[in-house]
Design a protein around this motif. Structure first.
Motif, PDB file in Angstrom:
ATOM      1  N   PRO A 198       0.814  -1.226   0.000  1.00 37.63           N
ATOM      2  CA  PRO A 198       0.000   0.000   0.000  1.00 37.63           C
ATOM      3  C   PRO A 198       0.843   1.270   0.000  1.00 37.63           C
ATOM      4  O   PRO A 198       2.028   1.238   0.331  1.00 37.63           O
ATOM      5  N   VAL A 199       0.178   2.376  -0.360  1.00 34.04           N
ATOM      6  CA  VAL A 199       0.846   3.672  -0.427  1.00 34.04           C
ATOM      7  C   VAL A 199       0.691   4.389   0.918  1.00 34.04           C
ATOM      8  O   VAL A 199      -0.442   4.640   1.340  1.00 34.04           O
ATOM      9  N   PRO A 200       1.794   4.719   1.598  1.00 33.74           N
ATOM     10  CA  PRO A 200       1.671   5.496   2.846  1.00 33.74           C
ATOM     11  C   PRO A 200       1.006   6.842   2.568  1.00 33.74           C
ATOM     12  O   PRO A 200       1.284   7.481   1.545  1.00 33.74           O
ATOM     13  N   MET A 201       0.147   7.268   3.443  1.00 35.40           N
ATOM     14  CA  MET A 201      -0.550   8.532   3.238  1.00 35.40           C
ATOM     15  C   MET A 201       0.423   9.686   3.051  1.00 35.40           C
ATOM     16  O   MET A 201       0.145  10.632   2.317  1.00 35.40           O
ATOM     17  N   ALA A 202       1.595   9.608   3.696  1.00 34.15           N
ATOM     18  CA  ALA A 202       2.579  10.686   3.574  1.00 34.15           C
ATOM     19  C   ALA A 202       3.025  10.882   2.131  1.00 34.15           C
ATOM     20  O   ALA A 202       3.436  11.983   1.741  1.00 34.15           O
ATOM     21  N   ARG A 203       2.940   9.825   1.292  1.00 34.81           N
ATOM     22  CA  ARG A 203       3.375   9.935  -0.096  1.00 34.81           C
ATOM     23  C   ARG A 203       2.422  10.793  -0.933  1.00 34.81           C
ATOM     24  O   ARG A 203       2.747  11.169  -2.065  1.00 34.81           O
ATOM     25  N   LEU A 204       1.221  11.087  -0.399  1.00 33.15           N
ATOM     26  CA  LEU A 204       0.289  11.960  -1.116  1.00 33.15           C
ATOM     27  C   LEU A 204       0.738  13.417  -1.077  1.00 33.15           C
ATOM     28  O   LEU A 204       0.254  14.239  -1.855  1.00 33.15           O
ATOM     29  N   ASN A 205       1.663  13.738  -0.166  1.00 36.21           N
ATOM     30  CA  ASN A 205       2.147  15.111  -0.046  1.00 36.21           C
ATOM     31  C   ASN A 205       2.853  15.519  -1.342  1.00 36.21           C
ATOM     32  O   ASN A 205       3.827  14.900  -1.748  1.00 36.21           O
ATOM     33  N   GLY A 206       2.338  16.534  -2.009  1.00 39.79           N
ATOM     34  CA  GLY A 206       2.907  17.000  -3.257  1.00 39.79           C
ATOM     35  C   GLY A 206       2.509  16.193  -4.482  1.00 39.79           C
ATOM     36  O   GLY A 206       2.900  16.539  -5.608  1.00 39.79           O
ATOM     37  N   MET A 207       1.736  15.117  -4.311  1.00 39.34           N
ATOM     38  CA  MET A 207       1.325  14.287  -5.447  1.00 39.34           C
ATOM     39  C   MET A 207       0.260  15.011  -6.275  1.00 39.34           C
ATOM     40  O   MET A 207      -0.633  15.662  -5.727  1.00 39.34           O
ATOM     41  N   ARG A 208       0.361  14.894  -7.578  1.00 41.97           N
ATOM     42  CA  ARG A 208      -0.633  15.482  -8.481  1.00 41.97           C
ATOM     43  C   ARG A 208      -1.876  14.589  -8.497  1.00 41.97           C
ATOM     44  O   ARG A 208      -1.782  13.396  -8.805  1.00 41.97           O
ATOM     45  N   LEU A 209      -3.029  15.180  -8.143  1.00 44.61           N
ATOM     46  CA  LEU A 209      -4.265  14.414  -8.036  1.00 44.61           C
ATOM     47  C   LEU A 209      -5.378  15.030  -8.865  1.00 44.61           C
ATOM     48  O   LEU A 209      -5.427  16.250  -9.071  1.00 44.61           O
ATOM     49  N   VAL A 210      -6.278  14.173  -9.311  1.00 42.23           N
ATOM     50  CA  VAL A 210      -7.558  14.609  -9.882  1.00 42.23           C
ATOM     51  C   VAL A 210      -8.520  14.781  -8.704  1.00 42.23           C
ATOM     52  O   VAL A 210      -8.725  13.843  -7.930  1.00 42.23           O
TER      53      VAL A 210
END
Length: 289
Positions: free
Chosen positions: A177-189
Motif C-alpha cells: 500500500p501507499v503510505p498517506m505521507a506519499r500523497l504530499n505534493g502528489m498530483r491528483l484529480v
C-alpha cells in the motif's frame, strides 16, 4: 421555471442564508445563487434581498414561496398515488453513482430479482452523491445508493464500508500500500472547489497532514480516469472502480492506513412502496450476515 428551482426558493426562504440553504440542498453555494438569479430574471421578480450575511424574502418572494410550497406538495401527492402500490410488473427505481453501480448491478440486483422476478428494476444513473440525493428527493428514484453523509431530510440505511484506493498511471513508482505521507505534493484529480465532495477530501488531507497538488479540478467524472490514463495525475476513488481502472491499464493501490467510507441506501421520509421496502430488508440482512 422547473421543480428544482422551486425547491431552491423554498430552501432559501427557510434558511435565510444562501450558504445554509446550499448545504441543506447539498449543492455548492454559487450554484444556488446562480439558479436563484436565473429564476428572478426569468420571472422579472426580486424574490430575495441581501441583508448582512443573509437574505430577506421580499413581498413578491413570499407569494412565490407560498405557491412553490403548494406546488411541491401537490407533486409529492400525485407521485405518491402512482408509486404506493408496488404491484407486480411495477418498476423499482434505484439511483446510483458510477463508482457504486457495479456493486449494485453485479451483487444486489441479482439477489433481489431472484426473489422478486415480477419486479422490474431500473437503475437511475447519477453523476455523484448530489445527483442521487436530488433523484430521491424528486421521486425520480425510490431508493438511492451512495456514500454518506446525506442531508438530514433523507433516511440513510448503512450496509457496508468501501475502501478508498489510489488509481495511478502505469509506471508510477509507488509501493503497495501507499503510505498517506506519499500523497504530499502528489498530483491528483480532485472534485471542483466548493463542492461537498471536495470538502471531504480536503478534510482527509488535513487529518493526515498532507498537501497534494490539484492537477485537475472537475466534477465531470467521465473524464477522471481519462486524465489518469493521460498521465496527468492520480485519483483517489472507491475500490469498486478498480476493475474499470485496471481494464484501462491503470494501477490500483491501497492506502496505508486504510480509509473506508460508509455506503448506504437512502430514501425520503415517506411511506415506501412494498417493493422498495423489500429491497431495503434484503440489503440489511446481507449486511448483518
Amino acid at each position: 421555471m422547473n421543480l428544482q428551482q422551486l425547491r431552491y426558493v423554498v430552501a432559501t426562504a427557510e434558511h435565510r442564508t444562501m450558504t445554509d440553504a446550499a448545504r441543506s440542498l447539498y449543492i455548492a453555494q454559487p450554484a444556488l445563487s446562480r439558479a436563484i438569479r436565473d429564476l428572478e430574471r426569468e420571472l422579472g421578480l426580486t424574490l430575495f434581498a441581501r441583508s448582512g450575511r443573509g437574505v430577506v424574502v421580499t413581498a413578491q418572494g413570499r407569494q412565490v414561496v407560498k405557491l412553490a410550497q403548494e406546488a411541491l406538495g401537490a407533486v409529492k401527492e400525485i407521485e405518491s398515488l402512482a408509486r404506493q402500490s408496488g404491484l407486480p410488473g411495477a418498476d423499482l427505481r434505484i439511483a446510483a453513482t458510477p463508482s457504486l453501480e457495479p456493486g449494485l448491478a453485479g451483487r444486489l440486483l441479482p439477489a433481489y430479482v431472484s426473489q422478486h422476478p415480477e419486479i422490474r428494476v431500473q437503475i437511475v444513473r447519477c453523476e455523484g452523491r448530489e445527483d442521487v440525493v436530488n433523484a430521491v428527493r424528486e421521486q425520480r428514484a425510490d431508493l438511492g445508493l451512495t456514500d454518506l453523509p446525506v442531508p438530514a431530510d433523507l433516511v440513510s440505511r448503512p450496509f457496508e464500508r468501501q475502501e478508498i484506493v489510489l488509481i495511478s498511471p502505469p509506471g508510477t513508482d509507488l509501493p503497495d500500500p501507499v503510505p498517506m505521507a506519499r500523497l504530499n505534493g502528489m498530483r491528483l484529480v480532485l472534485p471542483a472547489r466548493g463542492t461537498a465532495r471536495r470538502r471531504e477530501f480536503d478534510q482527509i488531507f488535513v487529518a493526515y497532514g498532507v498537501r497534494p497538488v490539484a492537477a485537475v479540478e472537475s466534477d465531470e467524472r467521465r473524464g477522471w480516469l481519462r486524465a489518469v490514463g493521460e498521465g496527468s495525475a492520480s485519483l483517489l476513488w472507491y475500490r469498486g472502480m478498480a476493475e474499470r481502472a485496471e481494464r484501462a491499464g491503470l494501477v490500483v493501490r491501497s492506502l496505508d492506513p486504510s480509509i473506508k467510507k460508509v455506503i448506504a441506501m437512502v430514501h425520503t421520509r415517506r411511506r415506501l412502496p412494498a417493493m422498495a421496502q423489500d429491497f431495503l430488508t434484503m440489503t440489511e440482512r446481507g449486511s448483518a450476515a
